[in-house]
Design a protein around this motif. Structure first.
Motif, mmCIF file in Angstrom:
data_model
loop_
_atom_site.group_PDB
_atom_site.id
_atom_site.type_symbol
_atom_site.label_atom_id
_atom_site.label_comp_id
_atom_site.label_asym_id
_atom_site.label_seq_id
_atom_site.Cartn_x
_atom_site.Cartn_y
_atom_site.Cartn_z
ATOM 1 N N GLU A 218 0.829 -1.202 0.000
ATOM 2 C CA GLU A 218 0.000 0.000 0.000
ATOM 3 C C GLU A 218 0.865 1.255 0.000
ATOM 4 O OE1 GLU A 218 -3.878 0.234 1.999
ATOM 5 O OE2 GLU A 218 -3.280 -1.616 3.030
ATOM 6 N N ASN A 219 0.502 2.190 -0.872
ATOM 7 C CA ASN A 219 1.250 3.439 -1.013
ATOM 8 C C ASN A 219 0.282 4.516 -1.490
ATOM 9 O OD1 ASN A 219 2.899 5.591 -2.033
ATOM 10 N ND2 ASN A 219 4.627 4.176 -2.146
ATOM 11 N N ASP A 220 -0.140 5.372 -0.583
ATOM 12 C CA ASP A 220 -1.131 6.395 -0.916
ATOM 13 C C ASP A 220 -0.629 7.344 -1.996
ATOM 14 O OD1 ASP A 220 -3.115 5.534 0.870
ATOM 15 O OD2 ASP A 220 -2.154 6.570 2.542
ATOM 16 N N SER A 221 0.651 7.699 -1.939
ATOM 17 C CA SER A 221 1.179 8.676 -2.894
ATOM 18 C C SER A 221 1.169 8.143 -4.324
ATOM 19 C CB SER A 221 2.600 9.087 -2.499
ATOM 20 O OG SER A 221 3.485 7.969 -2.550
ATOM 21 N N LEU A 222 1.299 6.820 -4.465
ATOM 22 C CA LEU A 222 1.266 6.210 -5.801
ATOM 23 C C LEU A 222 -0.128 5.729 -6.186
ATOM 24 C CD1 LEU A 222 4.553 4.067 -5.749
ATOM 25 C CD2 LEU A 222 4.191 6.291 -6.826
ATOM 26 N N GLY A 223 -1.053 5.779 -5.242
ATOM 27 C CA GLY A 223 -2.398 5.291 -5.533
ATOM 28 C C GLY A 223 -2.533 3.790 -5.423
ATOM 29 N N LEU A 224 -1.545 3.138 -4.803
ATOM 30 C CA LEU A 224 -1.592 1.690 -4.650
ATOM 31 C C LEU A 224 -2.358 1.338 -3.382
ATOM 32 C CD1 LEU A 224 2.046 0.677 -5.695
ATOM 33 C CD2 LEU A 224 -0.035 0.705 -7.090
ATOM 34 N N ARG A 278 10.109 -4.397 2.484
ATOM 35 C CA ARG A 278 9.982 -3.037 1.966
ATOM 36 C C ARG A 278 11.256 -2.222 2.131
ATOM 37 N NH1 ARG A 278 3.875 -0.891 2.985
ATOM 38 N NH2 ARG A 278 4.621 0.560 1.401
ATOM 39 N N LYS A 279 12.309 -2.846 2.631
ATOM 40 C CA LYS A 279 13.568 -2.113 2.771
ATOM 41 C C LYS A 279 14.154 -1.728 1.411
ATOM 42 C CE LYS A 279 14.947 -3.708 7.356
ATOM 43 N NZ LYS A 279 14.922 -2.334 7.923
ATOM 44 N N TYR A 280 13.802 -2.485 0.370
ATOM 45 C CA TYR A 280 14.180 -2.085 -0.986
ATOM 46 C C TYR A 280 13.145 -1.054 -1.442
ATOM 47 C CZ TYR A 280 15.288 -2.562 -5.996
ATOM 48 O OH TYR A 280 15.644 -2.325 -7.305
ATOM 49 N N LYS A 281 13.489 0.218 -1.360
ATOM 50 C CA LYS A 281 12.546 1.305 -1.524
ATOM 51 C C LYS A 281 11.863 1.311 -2.897
ATOM 52 C CE LYS A 281 13.339 2.952 2.569
ATOM 53 N NZ LYS A 281 12.297 2.812 3.632
ATOM 54 N N ALA A 282 12.543 0.787 -3.907
ATOM 55 C CA ALA A 282 11.959 0.814 -5.248
ATOM 56 C C ALA A 282 10.887 -0.253 -5.428
ATOM 57 C CB ALA A 282 13.060 0.598 -6.294
ATOM 58 N N ARG A 283 10.820 -1.193 -4.514
ATOM 59 C CA ARG A 283 9.913 -2.325 -4.673
ATOM 60 C C ARG A 283 8.465 -1.933 -4.377
ATOM 61 N NH1 ARG A 283 10.207 -8.126 -1.373
ATOM 62 N NH2 ARG A 283 8.270 -9.003 -2.234
ATOM 63 N N SER A 284 7.561 -2.409 -5.250
ATOM 64 C CA SER A 284 6.133 -2.132 -5.076
ATOM 65 C C SER A 284 5.341 -3.359 -4.663
ATOM 66 C CB SER A 284 5.537 -1.594 -6.380
ATOM 67 O OG SER A 284 6.262 -0.489 -6.861
ATOM 68 N N GLY A 285 5.950 -4.559 -4.755
ATOM 69 C CA GLY A 285 5.218 -5.775 -4.404
ATOM 70 C C GLY A 285 5.845 -7.002 -5.028
ATOM 71 N N SER A 286 5.011 -8.019 -5.301
ATOM 72 C CA SER A 286 5.494 -9.300 -5.821
ATOM 73 C C SER A 286 4.545 -9.848 -6.873
ATOM 74 C CB SER A 286 5.614 -10.343 -4.695
ATOM 75 O OG SER A 286 6.454 -9.895 -3.667
ATOM 76 N N MET A 287 5.124 -10.487 -7.861
ATOM 77 C CA MET A 287 4.384 -11.227 -8.872
ATOM 78 C C MET A 287 4.516 -12.697 -8.526
ATOM 79 S SD MET A 287 5.098 -11.255 -12.967
ATOM 80 C CE MET A 287 4.083 -12.174 -14.133
ATOM 81 N N GLY A 288 3.435 -13.324 -8.069
ATOM 82 C CA GLY A 288 3.496 -14.685 -7.555
ATOM 83 C C GLY A 288 3.041 -15.740 -8.541
ATOM 84 N N GLY A 289 2.918 -16.976 -8.012
ATOM 85 C CA GLY A 289 2.701 -18.144 -8.854
ATOM 86 C C GLY A 289 1.437 -18.120 -9.675
ATOM 87 N N GLU A 290 0.333 -17.540 -9.154
ATOM 88 C CA GLU A 290 -0.895 -17.558 -9.934
ATOM 89 C C GLU A 290 -0.810 -16.676 -11.177
ATOM 90 O OE1 GLU A 290 -5.740 -17.511 -9.300
ATOM 91 O OE2 GLU A 290 -4.469 -16.527 -7.810
#
Length: 441
Positions: A218-224, A278-290
């Motif tokens: 979740e990131n309000d500034s990015l709209g996520l 979230r320590k990797y600041k550029a990261r927005s999330g994960s693309m998982g198996g599904e």
């Protein structure tokens, strides 16, 4: 058959600096093909360690092999050069103590490594076998990917390890190739999501060790953020450091270059459970198996790129658990089964056969027990009166001991309105329950 993310294995490790190793090599061959099982969108491959056979999750989200669930095998493995170390994974708990062992012999297909580090967990509570319903003893990721160009064929369920020195790419007009960013030995790609009508660029971990389709931080500034009223709170899975909860929702669109997927499942995990991730600041999330399983993928760590090609799963619908029940395979139960006994001789006459006496007999066998271990508050199952600890004996009049865990879970991912009839054992009292699946999105 689409699997839900109910048994999502959210595992991410943060260890100290790694020791230089000789790495994997192919044993007298240019490539090696390895068949795998796909359980809850997770790749399960055979791995040999110091001559003993195990089943591992192929997890691109981990940097070092982790070994667990080896109570009956530890003596024969003969680990050397052992020291204690702390590991931190996803979840809301504390770090986990592990034993680090070096100079182990690993074999995966025709790939061998005679100097492999491995982290051994002795905590018996860290065991993902109950959630998957098949034996799983560990996970491996970066140490295998870094030495090969790895083809992952989700459509035909095999991986192929290729020698990067001689591998040649085939021309593929229906493929999309992207740059791969390696951060802390984990692979990241750039993608695009559409949230509330806005297109938002995201950097995602390619996480083959996660069952869900997409995790967004979740990131309000990015709209996520999920749309108001268009999500529900749910149990997302179990990591090394405890349980993970969060918000389940839907996403209008996800894009990798010119590949677009609409109306997919998305999860916003609780921020405390993913604080280390979230320590990797550029990261927005994960693309998982599904999501990953909808493509055949070429992971090329040596040249830091990845290729995607649509497969037969690409247009499959996204499903989720509409019952609120999370099951584990919790040991075994004794089942009384009927069998027919008769003295049959193929040379007997019809008259003799007509007088054949068939004797009804019974045998007692050990079968898996499927126990409710999580129950979503306010869910159809909870409102019907089901409770934690209930053992499911039948589902829609089918004996569960004749089914695999994932087959039982499939019933809970049916269409909204589907009737679910359960017979359960609660403290040796047999009870019946009936409810309907409900869609919350």
């Amino acid at each position: 058959m689409i699997k839900s993310s109910i048994t999502f294995l959210c595992i991410l490790f943060f260890c100290g600096p790694s020791i230089s190793q000789s790495g994997f090599r192919l044993d007298q061959t240019k490539r090696s093909k390895i068949k795998f099982e796909l359980i809850d969108n997770l790749i399960i491959i055979p791995v040999e360690i110091n001559g003993a056979q195990f089943s591992f999750i192929l997890d691109s989200g981990v940097s070092k092999p982790i070994l667990f669930n080896i109570v009956n095998s530890s003596d024969s493995l003969k680990f050397k050069n052992v020291e204690s170390i702390y590991l931190r994974g996803l979840g809301d708990g504390a770090s986990t103590i592990a034993l680090k062992s070096s100079k182990n012999n690993f074999r995966i297909g025709a790939a061998i490594n005679e100097n492999q580090d491995v982290f051994i967990l002795s905590d018996e509570t860290i065991n993902f076998t109950p959630r998957l319903g098949i034996p799983v003893h560990g996970i491996i990721g970066y140490d295998l990917f870094k030495d090969f160009i790895v083809e992952i064929n989700y459509g035909s369920k095999f991986i192929r390890l290729n020698d990067p020195k001689i591998y040649k790419y085939k021309q593929c007009r229906r493929c999309e190739s992207l740059n791969l960013t390696l951060y802390n030995n984990k692979p990241f790609i750039d993608a695009m999501v559409e949230v509330k009508g806005e297109r938002v660029p995201v950097k995602l971990l390619m996480d083959s060790g996660g069952s869900d389709a997409l995790w967004l931080f979740e990131n309000d500034s990015l709209g996520l953020v999920p749309e108001d009223g268009f999500y529900f709170m749910d149990f997302l899975g179990k990591g090394l450091s405890g349980s993970v909860h969060g918000k389940r929702s839907k996403l209008k669109r996800f894009s990798i270059n010119d590949f677009h997927i609409s109306n997919l499942n998305v999860t916003y995990p609780d921020s405390a459970a993913v604080s280390f991730a979230r320590k990797y600041k550029a990261r927005s999330g994960s693309m998982g198996g599904e999501l990953l399983k909808r493509f055949n993928i070429i992971m090329d760590y040596p040249n830091t790129k990845v290729s995607f090609k649509k497969n037969k799963h690409f247009k499959a619908p996204f499903e989720y658990n509409k019952s609120g029940i999370v099951l584990e395979q919790d040991g075994v139960r004794i089942v009384k089964e009927r069998e027919q006994l008769g003295q049959f001789n193929p040379n007997q006459s019809k008259e003799e056969l007509s007088r054949l006496t068939v004797v009804a007999a019974y045998k007692f066998t050990l079968k898996p027990a499927f126990r409710i271990v999580e129950l979503r508050p306010g869910s159809p199952a909870e409102r019907a009166g089901l409770m934690l600890g209930d053992i499911i004996l039948t589902i829609n009049n089918k004996e569960t001991h004749s089914l695999k865990l994932q087959e039982v879970n499939t019933f809970f991912r049916g269409e909204a309105g589907k009737r679910i009839k359960l017979k359960i054992n609660r403290d040796d009292v047999i009870m019946n329950f009936l409810f309907k699946l409900e869609s919350l999105l």
